[in-house]
Write a protein that holds these residues in place. Structure first.
Motif, PDB file in Angstrom:
ATOM      1  N   LYS A  79       0.828  -1.194   0.000  1.00  0.00           N
ATOM      2  CA  LYS A  79       0.000   0.000   0.000  1.00  0.00           C
ATOM      3  C   LYS A  79       0.872   1.258   0.000  1.00  0.00           C
ATOM      4  O   LYS A  79       0.805   2.069  -0.909  1.00  0.00           O
ATOM      5  CB  LYS A  79      -0.877  -0.004   1.260  1.00  0.00           C
ATOM      6  N   ALA A  80       1.682   1.391   1.047  1.00  0.00           N
ATOM      7  CA  ALA A  80       2.625   2.503   1.051  1.00  0.00           C
ATOM      8  C   ALA A  80       3.877   2.039   0.334  1.00  0.00           C
ATOM      9  O   ALA A  80       4.249   0.874   0.412  1.00  0.00           O
ATOM     10  CB  ALA A  80       2.949   2.893   2.486  1.00  0.00           C
ATOM     11  N   CYS A  81       4.520   2.922  -0.399  1.00  0.00           N
ATOM     12  CA  CYS A  81       5.801   2.506  -0.959  1.00  0.00           C
ATOM     13  C   CYS A  81       6.856   3.555  -0.640  1.00  0.00           C
ATOM     14  O   CYS A  81       6.561   4.728  -0.453  1.00  0.00           O
ATOM     15  CB  CYS A  81       5.689   2.184  -2.437  1.00  0.00           C
ATOM     16  N   TYR A  82       8.068   3.104  -0.563  1.00  0.00           N
ATOM     17  CA  TYR A  82       9.132   3.889   0.051  1.00  0.00           C
ATOM     18  C   TYR A  82      10.263   4.197  -0.925  1.00  0.00           C
ATOM     19  O   TYR A  82      11.247   3.447  -0.995  1.00  0.00           O
ATOM     20  CB  TYR A  82       9.669   3.137   1.279  1.00  0.00           C
ATOM     21  N   PRO A  83      10.149   5.287  -1.646  1.00  0.00           N
ATOM     22  CA  PRO A  83      11.248   5.673  -2.544  1.00  0.00           C
ATOM     23  C   PRO A  83      12.550   5.917  -1.775  1.00  0.00           C
ATOM     24  O   PRO A  83      13.635   5.670  -2.296  1.00  0.00           O
ATOM     25  CB  PRO A  83      10.745   6.966  -3.197  1.00  0.00           C
ATOM     26  N   HIS A 140       5.155   3.990  12.979  1.00  0.00           N
ATOM     27  CA  HIS A 140       5.572   2.937  12.036  1.00  0.00           C
ATOM     28  C   HIS A 140       4.687   1.705  12.155  1.00  0.00           C
ATOM     29  O   HIS A 140       4.108   1.249  11.187  1.00  0.00           O
ATOM     30  CB  HIS A 140       7.034   2.535  12.281  1.00  0.00           C
TER      31      HIS A 140
END
Lengths: 429, 429
Positions: free
Chosen positions: B131-135, B258
């Motif tokens: 769902k969340a993505c972390y560049p 988190h």
């Protein structure tokens, strides 16, 4: 004698199929788990139980006393002491040049950032104490730790009838080990990891051991650091027509004598050298005390490979990523740049691996089983931690704020953004 | 809200009993083992099967094409691209100063020895695509690898209906990732470790993932290198009366948001600050999008501890060895020398952790669960290997020979001694 392969056969047998690492036998893991649990629950009493069972009795005092350590010196021949001292001096000199200093990556009026280098505080060294014992292993594991600044350096090794091998005690003195405990096996690893009444827990455990010790190390890893779980020892020799068959053969045998699983490979551009080396292997094995081990190892795990060129040899060797690499070719040093994957390299006709195993300075704790593709031999770095740090002034944060907030928003971690925003404009009030 | 502990209670709950690391659930390990075996046996066909099952279909081409990567830039707002580029620049600058050069430890007429620094050849980065993505995770893992000189740098991330998150593609471009494969989960780890028709095997795998990905990494370790298996994220804040309660509260929340297992601790010499921070925590949580997560985490896993002195705070923190440490006290920089065990340190009132999570330059991949006692955050070193080398002239070997032979004899490895002796006096003939 040694098996002969074509490059293609060699690749198929030793490289293409990644050798799946051997996990420990289930029964070993179960045994070791119960030993660890017992030591965690019962401390010294558990240790005593194992010592009575395995080591012919439990000493009242686990610590090797000052008097015992002094007495050990009387039992080791002076010329052996001298050899260990010379070796220690070389090892110390080599590893001292690995020490890194805390540093700053940026120093402006607004930003200060960098890396701290800090020793690991407490380290335990495991030293096997079976039939043969290895003082060189004490030096190789302890000296880099001392140089790194480890403040508590202890060693564990099994005692027989309450006494440890004198040469290990002497090596520990030479290297700078503070305390030696008379305990071995998986129970010693558990004691180092979790502590008992007599043994303070450490932060990292290094040193070789049997299957039970290795399994114990892998089970306590995470709660403490460990060095590595070593596979069979390996050497690859790259040789051209300038190499001496009897030197090459002696070096292959020195590897093969370790155990039946040890691997010794010769890659050569010279068919004559290959043939003469085989003749030499036969001759030298005949008079070797560990003849059977060496012959079995050479036949089953070793290999001689005729290659078209030195480049072809390096290509195979870099895929193999051997623990030890010997380069016995003309102008050997000039080929150093071709080495991509190897634990340690021995260069020229007069640098057999034993120079490094014992004496020259580089560490002999090295990556095996192809792991030199991604890991390194033991060094002072393994006894230090790197801690990064950063200081931002209010102005620096002001400059950075919009960028940080944008990324935080994109990652859907609003609190991360707010920790910045709140410092900029009092949004919480 | 956050639980309050005395130093003694804190020690008992969070330090004394070493938190035994959680091994993976047996069912997870079994599932992951079968996935790995399937990928080893069936390659791309196995991958396609999993993608059809989990990712809503299997793309014909696993590689994200040049066109797709170009198109991704259109989908990411310019100001976010700018933020990532600024962050990348800082990360690059910081990590470039970590690069070590091959060196010589000794150069005499008779002996040359030293250490080679070589990049790992092939590295794979795992990037979650939920769902969340972390560049930021792409930048933190890829940039040190590029700087180290990794020649093949690839990334795997799951696609939804054949498409990966555009921002991850853009981050990969900024960082210098060569190839992106549309595959995630344990099967992606297996493909990176052993290769398939479409995916070349790598030497090391880095990057975070869920329980299955982490279990897969731990199972392939040894055949390839891995970075670390991360536990819950942690912060410790040391604060005195000069600290601002709302800054402190915001930083604790940034950690706590988190997940429920995240740990946020405040160590303070000021009772007033402690009380005001609790008030602030309530206020700030009330308006947080991830409120429930943060509140649960603060209550169950967090702690506020009133200490007698700053030294007492550092003493507790060094035993805890937190992933992140914030020092919000007067003259904060001068306390840097008190840090013994921590992943990364954030100094002063205007350096919240998010500065380092996203932007300042130090890596955000850091040791958790007390492992900062013996390990370090990700750095350029993690993408290099150190290979030692030694050259001895005939004369150098002559000097060293008696010492080497004595140690070899003592260790009962005659072949080791003979490899030296044979070069000295032709004993084999």
């Amino acid at each position: 004698m040694i098996s002969v392969y074509s490059p293609k056969e060699f690749t198929k047998r030793f490289i293409s199929k990644k050798t799946k690492k051997q996990p420990f036998a289930e029964s070993t893991v179960k045994t070791v788990q119960s030993i660890i649990e017992n030591v965690r629950q019962n401390g010294d009493i558990a240790l005593q139980g194992y010592m009575e069972k395995f080591d012919g009795g439990a000493p009242k005092n686990l610590v090797v006393t000052k008097e015992e350590r002094k007495a050990a010196w009387e039992e080791v021949p002076t010329d052996v002491v001298e050899a260990l001292q010379k070796a220690a001096k070389n090892i110390r000199s080599f590893h001292s040049k690995q020490l890194q200093q805390s540093r700053m990556m940026e120093v402006t009026e607004e930003v200060i950032s960098g890396q701290l280098f800090r020793p690991i505080e407490r380290v335990g060294i495991y030293v096997p104490g079976g039939k043969a014992c290895y003082p060189s292993s004490v030096l190789m594991n302890a000296i880099p730790a001392v140089l790194a600044g480890v403040s508590q350096l202890v060693m564990v090794t099994p005692a027989k009838a309450g006494k440890i091998a004198p040469i290990l005690s002497v090596a520990a003195d030479i290297a700078g080990v503070q305390t030696i405990y008379k305990v071995g096996g998986a129970q010693a690893i558990a004691a180092l990891a979790y502590g008992t009444e007599s043994i303070e827990p450490v932060d990292k455990i290094v040193g070789p051991g049997n299957e039970y010790v290795a399994a114990a190390k892998s089970l306590v890893f995470g709660d403490v650091g460990i060095d590595m779980i070593a596979g069979p020892s390996e050497v690859a020799v790259i040789a051209d027509e300038t190499a001496r068959p009897k030197f090459v053969a002696a070096d292959l045998i020195a590897q093969a004598e370790h155990d039946e699983k040890a691997r010794a490979f010769l890659f050569t551009t010279s068919e004559q050298l290959l043939n003469e080396t085989i003749v030499e292997l036969k001759k030298q094995c005949a008079s070797l005390s560990r003849r059977e081990i060496a012959e079995t190892s050479l036949k089953n795990e070793g290999g001689a490979i005729l290659v078209e060129s030195v480049d072809a040899a390096f290509n195979l060797v870099n895929q193999l990523a051997p623990e030890h690499l010997e380069i016995q070719i003309a102008n050997a040093l000039s080929y150093l740049g071709k080495v991509k994957n190897a634990g340690s390299v021995f260069i020229g006709h007069h640098t057999p691996e034993s120079v490094g195993d014992y004496f020259a300075g580089p560490n002999h704790v090295l990556p095996t089983s192809g792991t030199a593709r991604f890991s390194s031999g033991l060094s002072a770095d393994d006894f230090m931690k790197k801690t990064t740090y950063v200081y931002y002034s209010e102005q620096a944060l002001q400059h950075a704020a919009p960028y940080i907030e944008r990324i935080a928003e994109k990652e859907e971690l609003a609190g991360h953004g707010r920790a910045v925003a709140i410092r900029m404009n009092d949004i919480s009030e």
